[in-house]
Each structure stands twice: as structure tokens, then as C-alpha cells.
Design an enzyme around this catalytic site. Structure first.
Site, short mmCIF file in Angstrom:
data_model
loop_
_atom_site.label_atom_id
_atom_site.label_comp_id
_atom_site.label_asym_id
_atom_site.label_seq_id
_atom_site.Cartn_x
_atom_site.Cartn_y
_atom_site.Cartn_z
N ASP A 12 -2.56 0.04 -6.57
CA ASP A 12 -3.23 1.01 -5.70
C ASP A 12 -3.32 2.30 -6.53
O ASP A 12 -2.31 2.91 -6.82
CB ASP A 12 -2.39 1.21 -4.44
CG ASP A 12 -2.95 2.30 -3.52
OD1 ASP A 12 -3.91 2.99 -3.92
OD2 ASP A 12 -2.41 2.45 -2.41
N TYR A 30 10.23 5.59 -1.43
CA TYR A 30 9.00 5.00 -0.93
C TYR A 30 7.78 5.55 -1.66
O TYR A 30 7.59 6.75 -1.74
CB TYR A 30 8.82 5.27 0.57
CG TYR A 30 7.59 4.58 1.10
CD1 TYR A 30 7.57 3.19 1.20
CD2 TYR A 30 6.46 5.29 1.46
CE1 TYR A 30 6.46 2.53 1.66
CE2 TYR A 30 5.33 4.64 1.93
CZ TYR A 30 5.35 3.26 2.02
OH TYR A 30 4.24 2.59 2.47
N LYS A 45 3.46 0.30 -0.35
CA LYS A 45 3.99 -1.05 -0.16
C LYS A 45 3.64 -1.91 -1.37
O LYS A 45 2.73 -1.60 -2.13
CB LYS A 45 3.35 -1.59 1.12
CG LYS A 45 4.28 -2.39 1.99
CD LYS A 45 5.64 -1.81 2.19
CE LYS A 45 6.69 -2.86 2.47
NZ LYS A 45 8.06 -2.34 2.41
C1 F6R Z 1 0.53 2.99 2.68
C2 F6R Z 1 0.84 2.88 4.07
C3 F6R Z 1 0.50 3.96 5.01
C4 F6R Z 1 1.18 5.29 4.72
C5 F6R Z 1 0.85 6.32 5.80
C6 F6R Z 1 1.44 7.68 5.52
O1 F6R Z 1 0.74 1.79 1.99
O2 F6R Z 1 1.32 1.89 4.47
O3 F6R Z 1 0.80 3.53 6.32
O4 F6R Z 1 2.56 5.12 4.59
O5 F6R Z 1 -0.54 6.48 5.91
O6 F6R Z 1 1.05 8.08 4.27
P1 F6R Z 1 1.45 9.49 3.63
O7 F6R Z 1 2.97 9.57 3.69
O8 F6R Z 1 0.94 9.43 2.23
O9 F6R Z 1 0.79 10.53 4.48
MG MG Z 2 -2.43 3.43 -0.72
MG MG Z 3 -2.21 -1.19 -0.52
#
Ligand code: F6R
Ligand code: MG
Ligand code: MG
Length: 365
Positions: free
Chosen positions: A11, A228, A231
């Protein structure tokens, strides 16, 4: 002909948020890989996406873990990141956890599934790619394909499959591996792979011929980065037909959606929905998790295809069921089992909340 199939993914920026890959990124990856094909390093390639992940599907004759191949994948992701930065895409370069390449992309963020094999007279393969989930999510589908006669009738009635397969399982936390033979050790195997956050199926071999049948990416982003960063969004390659499960047996596990971890903020369980490439656009609550399947016939290393295997009405019911399961899980809001147990959540405010409230906890007499 001895051939290597490498699937390397990352990603490098989402459009919009974490829901999709921008076409300019895919085009940039295409420019890069066309260059390496011209130079003779790659025999063929196909670029695709699953949600916000760019997928490089490549054939060559340089074997697995080849530094040159890993470097070209890394350089491609770096070029794509430049494009992502220009477009100010979300999380540009998020899976490139290091500033420098050091011989192998494993441990640097991208997911890798590679196998080397003698190309058969006809070589059908299916490549599964998932978004918003983690590497252990292939455990149940792979078990069904290669060890469950209720899924794969070939295990019962096809002589070349009747002796079964061997499963190499990785303990991703302790960095240990073990091999189980099926059908004789299925109960032992299930003790481990039933805990997919810890034990993941890395590869599967034909028990008699020792030929590789399937391989998956087991990279765990959170363990690599220690925090984190997104994923794992794993990939998995499966050889089909003849002494391996038929294409239909390989696709069959996805007709009954299962719950996997990785939805919203990497901290929720949700159904794994089989979709076409076009529909791999996790939107609702950043999901639900998606899986795509591309089928190819290999011809002297050329990737004939792809066929978008889940772009089929036979999976409509699975999609419908996955949506119903999504509703059922969403009903739990911030409660388990939708939200993951405390120690498995990728995001948590627990340390800060505990720090603030710690003194207010009194002993229960
Ligand atoms: C990414 C994912 C999303 C993010 C969420 C919050 O793989 O699963 O659900 O974790 O959109 O993202 P941030 O912390 O970057 O605002
Ligand atoms: Mg992403
Ligand atoms: Mg992804």
C-alpha cells in the site's frame, strides 16, 4: 521449464482514504515493470489492485528471494510513492517501512508470496489478494481446499490427490515453522491454524511428489514496525487442476464467507467478501474486508489472463451473506466480538485512559 512466480504487494497510498488505488499509481507500476520486461529480467507481469494495495504479479527464472527481483519491486513501489506524494494520496508510502533497500523486501513492509516450479503442460493458477485483513485469513480457505473432503471432492475420488498434502505452518510471533501431513495429522494442524493471528499457513506441498501447491504472504506489518501502520492485506498463490485441487475446488471456500480480523483501524472482525477487482473498494466502515481472485494460464512464463474469478453470479449469495454478516457485526459497535480483544487491537487508547483513571480503581473487598 523452471519458472518463478512472484507476487509482491504494498500500500503506497490510498484514494480516497484507504478505499482504492489511484489509476496513476497503477500506471506508474506498469511503466516500471515494462522496463524490466524489456531488459529481460522479467518474462511477464500483470499489475492489479485490491483496495488500496498495488499488486505486482511477475514471472521470471531467477528463483525465490532473488535480490534483483525484490529490488525491482522495491524501486517500483518507491516510484509509485512519488506519484502518490504528488497527488497527496492518503498514507503515501505507508508500507515502505525503511528508507533503504537491503537485499530483500521481506521485513521492509511489502507482502511477498513466491514459488518456483516446473511449468506443467497446462498450468492454471489462481492468485488471491485481500484488503483490510491479516495474513492468517488464508488458513481456513487453504485448509478447506487441500484437506477438507466436504470442499474438495478430489481428495476422495481423484487418485493423484488421494494421499493428501503437507502444510508448512509459521509461528509468526516466535519465528518458528513446522510441517504437518494431511489427512493423518489434521487434528494437530487445526490446533494451530485455528489461531490465525499467531499461526499461519505459509505453503502447501503435494505429499507424494513434494511439488509446491500453494504459498501465501505471512508478513505481519505490526510485528515488523512494532506499531500499527496498516493491515497486512495478504496474498496467496494456488496451483490448480491435475494433482492439485480443481479451480472450482480452490474457489469454493469463499462461497461461505468467514469472519476475519482487520476491519476498521485493523481492530475489528468482519466478513471476508469475495468480489471482482472492480468491486475491491472497501468503503462501509472502511470495509468490509475484500478478497479478489485472478486466474491465469501460464504459457512458458507468459501470464495468459487474467480471468476475474469472483466476477461471477455464483458468488452473489456469498456477497449478500457477507453484507448481512457485516450488519450483524456492526450491531456490536465498540463491543467484542466485533471489536478485537484488547491485546489484539491495532489501535488502542487503553494506556492513556488507564493512566488517567488508574488511581480511581479501588480493590474489591
Ligand atoms: C487501513 C484501515 C483503516 C484505517 C482508518 C484510520 O488499513 O484499515 O480502517 O485504520 O481509516 O486511518 P488513519 O489512522 O490513518 O486516520
Ligand atoms: Mg491504506
Ligand atoms: Mg490495504
Amino acid at each position: 521449464m523452471k519458472l518463478t512466480l512472484s507476487v509482491i504487494k504494498a500500500d503506497v497510498g490510498g484514494y480516497v482514504g484507504h478505499s482504492e488505488s489511484h489509476p496513476d499509481i497503477l500506471a506508474e507500476a506498469g511503466h516500471c515493470l515494462a522496463k524490466y520486461t524489456k531488459s529481460g529480467m522479467l518474462i511477464d507481469y500483470h499489475i492489479t489492485k485490491c483496495g488500496d494495495d498495488v499488486q505486482l504479479i511477475m514471472t521470471h527464472q531467477l528463483g525465490v528471494d532473488c535480490e534483483k527481483i525484490h529490488r525491482l519491486a522495491w524501486d517500483t513501489f518507491v516510484s509509485c510513492t512519488e506519484v502518490a506524494k504528488k497527488l497527496k494520496l492518503y498514507g503515501a508510502g505507508q508500507d515502505l517501512l525503511s528508507d533503504a533497500f537491503s537485499g530483500n523486501v521481506k521485513g521492509l513492509g511489502p507482502g511477498v508470496a513466491e514459488m518456483e516450479f516446473e511449468e506443467r503442460e497446462a498450468e492454471p493458477i489462481v492468485i488471491f489478494m485481500a484488503d483490510k485483513t491479516s495474513s492468517g485469513s488464508w488458513n481456513m480457505p487453504l485448509y478447506k481446499m487441500f484437506a477438507d473432503p466436504f470442499n474438495t471432492i478430489g481428495l476422495v475420488i481423484a487418485p493423484p490427490m488421494h494421499n493428501g498434502f503437507s502444510f508448512e505452518v509459521h509461528d509468526v510471533k516466535e519465528h518458528k515453522k513446522i510441517t504437518f501431513n494431511t489427512p493423518e495429522e489434521i487434528y494437530d494442524l487445526l490446533v494451530f491454524i485455528g489461531a490465525p493471528a499467531r499461526y499461519t499457513i505459509k505453503s502447501i506441498y503435494h505429499k507424494d511428489t513434494k511439488e509446491i501447491a500453494a504459498v501465501s504472504s505471512t508478513q505481519k506489518l505490526s510485528l515488523i514496525a512494532g506499531r500499527y501502520v496498516g493491515k497486512d492485506d495478504p496474498v496467496c498463490v494456488v496451483r490448480c487442476q491435475g494433482k492439485f485441487p480443481a479451480v472450482g475446488e480452490v474457489l469454493e471456500p469463499f462461497a461461505a464467507p468467514i469472519l476475519v480480523e482487520g476491519w476498521m483501524r485493523g481492530s475489528h472482525m468482519g466478513p471476508l467478501m469475495p468480489v471482482s477487482v472492480k468491486d475491491s473498494t472497501p468503503s462501509r466502515f472502511d470495509g468490509p474486508p475484500r478478497v479478489i481472485a485472478l486466474g491465469f494460464q501460464l504459457a512458458n512464463g507468459k501470464l495468459v489472463g487474467p480471468r476475474d474469478m469472483f466476477d461471477d453470479k455464483a458468488f452473489n449469495l456469498a456477497r449478500h451473506q457477507a453484507n448481512e454478516m457485516a450488519d450483524m457485526m456492526r450491531r456490536h459497535g465498540p463491543f467484542e466480538p466485533h471489536r478485537l480483544p484488547l491485546d489484539e487491537m491495532e489501535y488502542t487508547t487503553m494506556p492513556e485512559v488507564m493512566k488517567k483513571l488508574g488511581k480511581r480503581f479501588k480493590k474489591i473487598e
